[in-house]
Design an enzyme around this catalytic site. Sequence first.
Site, short mmCIF file in Angstrom:
data_model
loop_
_atom_site.label_atom_id
_atom_site.label_comp_id
_atom_site.label_asym_id
_atom_site.label_seq_id
_atom_site.Cartn_x
_atom_site.Cartn_y
_atom_site.Cartn_z
N GLY A 45 -35.84 105.11 78.24
CA GLY A 45 -36.14 104.40 77.31
C GLY A 45 -37.41 104.80 76.69
O GLY A 45 -37.30 104.53 75.29
N CYS A 46 -38.30 105.50 77.22
CA CYS A 46 -39.29 105.97 76.56
C CYS A 46 -39.01 107.04 75.62
O CYS A 46 -39.53 107.32 74.52
CB CYS A 46 -40.37 106.47 77.45
SG CYS A 46 -40.96 104.99 78.58
#
Length: 150
Positions: A45-46
């Site tokens: 996600g990051c």
Amino acid sequence: MITLKKGDKAPSFSGKDQDGTVHTLGDYKGKKLVVFFYPKANTPGCTAEACDLRDNFERFQVNNYALLGVSADSGKVQLKFKEKFNFPFPLLADEDKSVIQAFGVWGPKKFMGKEYDGIHRTTFVIDEQGIIEDVITEVKTKAHAIQILK
């Protein structure tokens, strides 16, 4: 948890990036500043979020925005993350969580039934005078630039 809201004065902060360079709120006076907090470098996600911002970086520059990523990762981890994905913006290595706590994004989280403390993925858009213009708590990692530049 996050108590800062639109219209509040952004907290003064000071933090070192992946190269050891210190960044403060005052460094960005006269520019719009996007401070995006992410839980952990090199996680799916990051990575998606930071890559979306990288891919739209020119649009941010044209609109007088500076970008600053923040996580509690070490400078070494942030440097590898930045180099691996060629990010054109600094990543603060906020190991003591002073910036994270100043913005109120540290707190209890749940993942797969377990509770723990961590960074809540949150983005603050700060105007040229240091006033919070927007707080984005429902970050769409693959389309985050659109949320900010809307």
